[in-house]
Design a protein around this motif. Structure first.
Motif, short mmCIF file in Angstrom:
data_model
loop_
_atom_site.label_atom_id
_atom_site.label_comp_id
_atom_site.label_asym_id
_atom_site.label_seq_id
_atom_site.Cartn_x
_atom_site.Cartn_y
_atom_site.Cartn_z
N ASN A 187 0.83 -1.20 0.00
CA ASN A 187 0.00 0.00 0.00
C ASN A 187 0.87 1.26 0.00
O ASN A 187 0.61 2.21 -0.75
CB ASN A 187 -0.92 0.01 1.22
CG ASN A 187 -2.01 -1.03 1.09
OD1 ASN A 187 -2.28 -1.52 0.00
ND2 ASN A 187 -2.62 -1.39 2.21
N LEU A 188 1.89 1.25 0.83
CA LEU A 188 2.77 2.42 0.91
C LEU A 188 3.49 2.64 -0.42
O LEU A 188 3.68 3.78 -0.85
CB LEU A 188 3.80 2.23 2.03
CG LEU A 188 3.39 2.72 3.42
CD1 LEU A 188 4.54 2.51 4.40
CD2 LEU A 188 3.04 4.21 3.38
N LEU A 189 3.88 1.53 -1.06
CA LEU A 189 4.61 1.64 -2.33
C LEU A 189 3.72 2.31 -3.39
O LEU A 189 4.16 3.22 -4.10
CB LEU A 189 5.04 0.25 -2.80
CG LEU A 189 5.80 0.19 -4.12
CD1 LEU A 189 7.09 0.97 -4.05
CD2 LEU A 189 6.10 -1.26 -4.50
N PHE B 76 1.20 4.19 -2.79
CA PHE B 76 0.97 5.55 -2.33
C PHE B 76 2.12 6.47 -2.76
O PHE B 76 1.92 7.56 -3.29
CB PHE B 76 0.83 5.53 -0.81
CG PHE B 76 0.40 6.84 -0.23
CD1 PHE B 76 -0.90 7.30 -0.40
CD2 PHE B 76 1.28 7.62 0.50
CE1 PHE B 76 -1.31 8.50 0.14
CE2 PHE B 76 0.87 8.83 1.04
CZ PHE B 76 -0.42 9.27 0.86
N THR B 77 3.34 5.97 -2.55
CA THR B 77 4.52 6.78 -2.88
C THR B 77 4.65 7.00 -4.38
O THR B 77 5.06 8.06 -4.83
CB THR B 77 5.79 6.07 -2.37
OG1 THR B 77 5.53 5.59 -1.07
CG2 THR B 77 6.95 7.02 -2.33
N SER B 78 4.31 5.97 -5.12
CA SER B 78 4.58 6.06 -6.56
C SER B 78 3.69 7.10 -7.23
O SER B 78 3.97 7.50 -8.36
CB SER B 78 4.40 4.70 -7.21
OG SER B 78 3.05 4.32 -7.13
N SER B 79 2.63 7.55 -6.58
CA SER B 79 1.81 8.58 -7.22
C SER B 79 2.32 9.98 -6.88
O SER B 79 1.69 10.97 -7.20
CB SER B 79 0.35 8.44 -6.78
OG SER B 79 0.22 8.85 -5.44
N GLY B 80 3.46 10.04 -6.20
CA GLY B 80 4.02 11.35 -5.85
C GLY B 80 3.54 11.74 -4.46
O GLY B 80 2.39 11.48 -4.11
N ILE B 81 4.44 12.32 -3.68
CA ILE B 81 4.04 12.63 -2.30
C ILE B 81 3.96 14.13 -2.09
O ILE B 81 4.77 14.90 -2.59
CB ILE B 81 5.01 11.98 -1.29
CG1 ILE B 81 6.45 12.21 -1.73
CG2 ILE B 81 4.70 10.52 -1.13
CD1 ILE B 81 7.44 11.70 -0.73
N ASP C 272 -2.71 12.81 -4.54
CA ASP C 272 -3.54 12.19 -5.58
C ASP C 272 -4.70 11.41 -4.96
O ASP C 272 -4.47 10.44 -4.22
CB ASP C 272 -2.66 11.25 -6.42
CG ASP C 272 -3.39 10.80 -7.67
OD1 ASP C 272 -4.63 10.68 -7.62
OD2 ASP C 272 -2.72 10.56 -8.69
N GLN D 54 -5.37 7.07 -3.40
CA GLN D 54 -5.94 6.90 -2.05
C GLN D 54 -7.17 6.01 -2.09
O GLN D 54 -7.35 5.13 -1.24
CB GLN D 54 -6.28 8.27 -1.46
CG GLN D 54 -5.05 9.10 -1.17
CD GLN D 54 -5.37 10.29 -0.31
OE1 GLN D 54 -6.38 10.32 0.38
NE2 GLN D 54 -4.50 11.29 -0.35
N ILE E 226 -6.03 2.46 -2.56
CA ILE E 226 -5.41 1.88 -1.37
C ILE E 226 -6.45 1.61 -0.31
O ILE E 226 -6.40 0.61 0.41
CB ILE E 226 -4.29 2.80 -0.85
CG1 ILE E 226 -3.16 2.85 -1.88
CG2 ILE E 226 -3.76 2.33 0.49
CD1 ILE E 226 -2.18 3.96 -1.63
#
Lengths: 113, 758
Positions: free
Chosen positions: A40-42, A44-49, A70, A74, A77
């Motif tokens: 989930n975190l991966l 999340f991160t890949s869409s830009g933070i 984004d 969300q 996830i």
């Protein structure tokens, strides 16, 4: 921040895999939960933070001004968290039932031979 | 769409057959045969049209891939269609009586009709793919019929063998037909051009030929046919002599204008057909089971047909059609006779049969008629043999082809004498032998009479179907059928073979005795057995290699593969992230440290409870991360789920033992190393992924329209319940199913049947 997230994700994956490689069913599930969190975190991160700017339309406005996190990732996830929980709950029930049937919590006691 | 209706009607009748059989008992066959006889009359009435301009029907099915329900009734289709429906009707009547009192009679009739519909589809289809569909259906129905006595080992073995051989050939055929369709730019059979000069000719011919040779039991695939004799006798008469085994011959004849006329065609068909004739004819002489004798001569006859098609030219095309008809009539009759003999005496062993003519006069007469045709004396058989010899003698490969024909003719004469004459002569050896009911002798009698009668009017027969059929094989066919061609070499060869065969048949008893001692399986069948055993061994070895049944191994394999693929993709990348600012804040570092500690702690913990609590800590860490990065909804969900997870774990623990049996230190170190590499790779992936951007994110649409269209200010929520509402519906379903599963598993314990699970 992305450096820290990369570290956290790497650690969760590594810890999750290590736990899944153990011999106990419960540890397997703990590992599975960890890898779920990591995935989930991966995503999340890949869409830009973006720090602390939730995708919420302010009162009076029609849309939200960038930058904001984004919302689509969300939503994805969120679904994944819930499904992951459903899988975990079912797996836990299965583990319990298996233990009753086999009389052991060890993975290798369940293989034939 | 009459052909489609005809085929569908037969399939529908197949479904009704069991019920009919229950109502009418052994007389059901008479009623069911009305449909095939009706179709026989319908096709016969179309004969003038067929001779003038073959009617076509076309109904698009999947036109995008060139698959249409296209049918065409030309001479070749008419000849086969009449055999399928005519002999089929007689066999239905026969089968009903043959199975009298057997509760499975309805099933047999049903399978026979299923086959009849499929076979009619094969010969009427005018589309390569459609033809293949029906072709495979005949293989399936043949499997069901050979394995009809499923409680017998030999029956099952024969059924599987037939299916493997013809089904395997079917695979080659499918490839060949598709290739042919691509090469010819059409799947419509009547529009196929000659592909003789096409670059892909050799390849597609080989594939199609394998399909035809396996189906028509050509050497070296001939062995399945004698083993198919485990089927009830009506099945042997119908499928494995008169119709289905001729499907391969049919397709070769059908594709003769497309693929024929080349040297490859002539040599291949001559070699395979000739070898089949010699092997089939030779083995027929040393059998003692009536049905196996007939099966081997059928193999030889199929070889003859393939050889005739290989010769090419007008004479050969006419000869092939005449022999096809003659053989279907006499061999169908002889099989039905064999069934009647079996029925009347209880044995099919020719060593124990003699003098049956007195007890079974009608069957004996039918056998005599059929035997005369097989011998080549009665008109139909004589006509076919004369034409075949003439065609062979005028071809460039005359020596080989006429030689093979002679050998087969000797074998046919020999067997015709044994089966059509000797077992009916002499002193009766079976005191209980008796004639069967009319249903049992009608079929062989009609076929036997036709074999004699039709040959007496060759000109009429040729005008009715023969010329049109030969025309399908050899366009612009001009030949003509007549009984008397004067004293020539062909006549001499024919007479010589008959004499040799009849003289040879005196040695029949010795030959049979010699053959009975040799129980060994023939070479080709041994190769088949070896291939099957090899396939099984390979499957076992492979399965035990990849399916260890241990989760560890599966995990390691999956992770290893993932790592290799990841590495392959990422190593080609020049990373940009080292240049990015190391922008971190103190509380974020604290959060990371807490999560790292949690992961390490969970891995180290000796107690279940502490492991789960630590898992909770990690989960809350993730939730906090979501909070920091603008995802409050995720954080809330994560927290709720973490709490529930910990509760569930604890509830489960009450019933589980403590952690035991820690792995040895080297194992743990090894696992830790693998896990670390994997974690590092995933972290690296995270860095790479975070800097990749392809195109515009689709979320822009949601952001813009969330409030104006859906009147929601929380965009994530709007996506979940509105834009992607159906996804959420699916998610809820998964949750509900999991809930049901959990409840079922928990309550299963109370019913207490736990110990038997394994």
């Amino acid at each position: 921040m992305v450096w820290l997230l990369a570290l956290a994700i790497g650690a969760l994956y590594a810890g999750g895999l290590y736990m899944m490689l153990r011999k106990t069913m419960v540890k397997l599930l703990i590992g599975l939960a960890m890898i779920g969190n990591a995935a989930n975190l991966l995503i999340f991160t890949s869409s830009g933070i973006v720090r602390s700017k939730a995708p919420l339309v302010p009162k009076g406005a029609k849309t939200v001004e960038p930058p904001f996190a984004d919302p689509l990732t969300q939503a994805l996830i969120l679904t994944a968290i819930v499904i992951g929980f459903a899988v975990l709950a079912f797996a836990l029930a299965l583990v319990r039932r298996t233990y009753e049937a086999v009389g052991s919590g060890g993975l290798e006691d369940m293989t034939e031979e | 769409m009459e052909p489609l209706i005809a085929v569908t009607a037969i399939f529908a009748l197949a479904l009704l057959a069991p019920q009919t059989s229950r109502l009418l008992a052994h007389r059901a066959g008479w009623l069911l045969s009305l449909l095939p006889f009706g179709l026989f009359a319908w096709m016969a009435s179309l004969s003038p049209a067929v001779n003038a301009d073959p009617p076509k029907w076309n109904q698009p099915w999947v036109p995008e891939i060139g698959l249409n329900l296209a049918f065409r009734l030309d001479g070749l289709a008419l000849l086969f269609g009449l055999l399928i429906t005519g002999i089929g009707g007689l066999v239905l009547v026969y089968a009903g009586e043959y199975m009298k009192g057997d509760p499975r009679a309805g099933r047999l009739l049903s399978f026979l009709l299923f086959f009849m519909g499929s076979m009619l589809g094969v010969v009427l289809a005018d589309n390569l793919i459609l033809l293949f569909v029906f072709w495979e259906l005949t293989s399936v129905s043949s499997f069901l019929l050979i394995g009809f006595n499923s409680d017998e080992e030999g029956s099952r073995r024969g059924a599987i063998q037939a299916l493997v051989v013809t089904g395997g050939g079917g695979l080659a055929l499918l490839a060949g037909l598709v290739w042919m369709g691509q090469a010819a730019q059409t799947y419509e059979i009547s529009n196929l051009p000659s592909l003789a000069g096409h670059p892909a000719y050799a390849g597609l011919f080989a594939l199609v030929a394998i399909g035809c040779f396996t189906k028509s039991a050509q050497f070296p695939f001939h062995f399945w046919l004698p083993n198919a004799m485990k089927a009830p006798t009506p099945v042997s008469a119908y499928l494995h002599s008169a119709t289905m085994v001729k499907a391969g011959v049919y397709l070769l004849a059908r594709l003769s204008p497309t693929l024929g006329g080349t040297q490859i065609w002539e040599v291949t068909l001559t070699a395979v057909g000739g070898a089949t004739m010699v092997v089939g004819g030779g083995l027929a002489l040393i059998q003692y089971d009536l049905k196996r004798i007939l099966a081997y001569t059928t193999v030889a006859a199929l070889g003859t047909l393939v050889l005739a098609l290989g010769i090419g030219g007008e004479k050969a095309a006419g000869a092939a059609m005449a022999f096809l008809l003659a053989h279907a009539l006499y061999k169908g009759a002889l099989f039905l006779v064999a069934g009647a003999v079996d029925h009347g005496t209880g044995t099919r062993d020719i060593r124990a049969l003699s003098g049956l003519a007195r007890q079974m006069p009608i069957t004996g007469f039918a056998a005599l008629l059929a035997g005369l045709s097989m011998l080549g004396v009665a008109p139909m058989g004589f006509l076919a043999k004369e034409m075949a010899f003439e065609a062979a003698l005028s071809s460039p490969l005359a020596a080989v082809q006429a030689g093979a024909l002679s050998l087969a003719a000797v074998a046919f004469a020999w067997v015709a004498f044994v089966v059509g004459w000797r077992i009916f002569r002499g002193t009766p050896s079976q005191p209980d032998a008796h004639e069967g009911s009319p249903g049992l002798w009608l079929g062989p009698m009609v076929l036997g009479l036709l074999g004699v009668g039709l040959g007496c009017a060759p000109a009429w027969l040729e005008g009715f179907v023969g010329s049109a059929a030969a025309n399908s094989v050899m366009p612009d066919y001009q030949g003509h059928w007549s009984l008397w061609h004067g004293f020539n070499l062909a006549l001499g060869l024919g007479v010589g073979c008959i004499v040799l065969g009849l003289v040879g048949a005196r040695a029949s008893e010795r030959a049979v005795a010699w053959g009975a001692e040799r129980k060994a399986v023939v070479g080709c069948e041994r190769a088949y057995d070896a291939a099957i055993a090899g396939a099984n061994r390979l499957a076992e070895t492979f399965t035990s290699l990849v399916q260890s049944g241990r989760l560890r191994v599966y995990l390691q394999t999956t992770i290893g593969t993932t790592l290799v693929l990841l590495a392959a993709a990422m190593l080609r990348w020049t990373p940009d992230f080292p240049n990015r600012p190391f922008d971190v804040r103190p509380h974020e570092v604290l959060l990371l440290i807490a999560m790292l500690a949690g992961v390490i702690g969970a891995a180290h913990s000796k107690s279940r409870l502490s492991a789960v609590v630590i898992l909770g800590v990690v989960g809350f860490g993730v939730a906090l991360t979501y909070v920091l990065l603008g995802a409050p909804d995720l954080a809330m969900t994560q927290i709720a789920v973490e709490i529930l997870t910990v509760i569930l774990f604890v509830l489960t623990f009450i019933h589980l033992p403590k952690f035991q049996r820690a792995s040895t230190l080297p194992t743990r170190l090894g696992d830790a190393a693998v896990a670390t590499v994997f974690g590092a790779a995933m972290g690296f992936l995270c860095l790479v992924a975070s800097e990749q951007r392809y195109g515009e994110p689709v979320s822009a649409y949601f952001v813009e329209n969330s409030y104006p269209l859906a009147h929601g200010r929380n965009i994530v929520n709007v996506i979940l319940v509105d834009f992607r509402g159906l996804d959420t519906m699916g998610e809820i379903t998964v949750l509900a199913l999991a809930g049901l599963g959990v409840v079922a598993l928990w309550s299963a314990k109370r019913s207490g049947g736990g110990a038997s699970t394994r």
